[in-house]
Design an enzyme around this catalytic site. Structure first.
Site: not given
Length: 291
Positions: A18, A150, A200
């Site tokens: 991430e 997010n 995301d």
């Protein structure tokens, strides 16, 4: 638009890769493996010089500082990390249920770090928040009632902030005051269907298009300025997690599927990918911890 399909550049096997951030000064990419608590630095010119640092807790996201330090989010703490000395210094903390942790975060045009939380508990409650963390360590609550904060990104002029809730699933945008960090005029940018994947991590291109990882569907969704889907860029893994623009490329982090059969089916899952693009990305700001 994408000029080629994403290809694997580092078979790093992140549990959940991430928060990729391009360091324009050093021409390297930083990103994290959330559950493993690892900070990675990828050198695209000399991959053998890529590095990994192990941190004490889960590592939700990161940001670059004007001073050269790295801002890192542990479970409920924001800290600075020196890659030379490996010194980890507390800056701020949040107070949320133990089931919640810091998740997606980015430095905004105001020089502050914006970071949200995710509720990982079985209750599924919308107990998360979006916070603004100032260089002197003050924590301001900006949005409440989130399940999985997010998708943070800002327009090129800094006047619009984009933000998603992966479990909403939706993407909203706000008017943004670059001087004060105030947000206002919340409106729906896109309602994301299950077929498009969960919204995301994200990045914004200079043409105003919003690039959102469609986790669970193996795509990067490119939305136009009107919130309509322009294209879905296929990846070779089921869970891409966030795109990041960098000098004619888009880097993409990914995560491992929970299902063991899917892990065998997608051996490159959890890797770092890259693809060529003719679009430029909106540069991500640095945390204003130094003049």
């Amino acid at each position: 638009m994408a000029d080629a399909s994403p290809s694997l550049v580092w078979d790093i096997h992140c549990g959940t890769g991430e928060s990729p951030v391009w360091d324009e000064r050093a021409k390297v990419l930083y990103f994290c493996d959330i559950p493993a608590g690892r900070l990675h630095r990828f050198d695209p010119t000399t991959p053998d010089k890529s590095r990994t640092w192990q941190l004490p807790e889960v590592l939700g996201s990161l940001g670059l500082c004007q001073s050269g330090l790295i801002l890192v989010c542990q479970k409920q703490k924001i800290m600075t990390f020196d890659t030379e000395t490996e010194a980890l210094v507390p800056l701020a903390s949040i107070d949320e249920p133990d089931t919640n942790r810091l998740n997606d975060g980015k430095v905004g045009p105001d020089g502050c770090f914006w970071v949200g939380t995710i509720n990982e508990g079985s209750d599924g409650l919308a107990s998360g928040h979006l916070y603004r963390v100032t260089p002197d360590g003050r924590v301001e609550t900006k949005i409440e009632g989130l399940k999985n904060s997010n998708g943070l990104a800002w327009s090129a002029d800094g006047r619009t902030m984009y933000h998603s809730d992966t479990r909403g699933p939706w993407i909203d945008c706000w008017d943004f005051d670059t001087a004060s960090g105030n947000i206002s005029n919340r409106r729906r940018f896109a309602d994301v269907s299950d077929a498009e994947g969960r919204p995301d991590g994200a990045a914004l291109a200079m043409d105003g298009s919003y690039w959102s990882a469609g986790s669970g569907r193996g795509v990067i969704n490119r939305f136009g300025t009107d919130g309509k889907l322009i294209e879905a860029i296929a990846t070779s893994v089921p869970n891409p997690t966030m795109p990041c623009f960098a000098d004619g490329r888009v880097f993409i982090t990914s995560g491992l599927p929970k299902d063991e059969d899917m892990r065998r089916e997608f051996p490159n899952a959890g890797g770092l990918f890259a693809m060529a693009t003719s679009l430029q990305g909106v540069p991500v700001a640095r945390f204003a911890d130094a003049d």
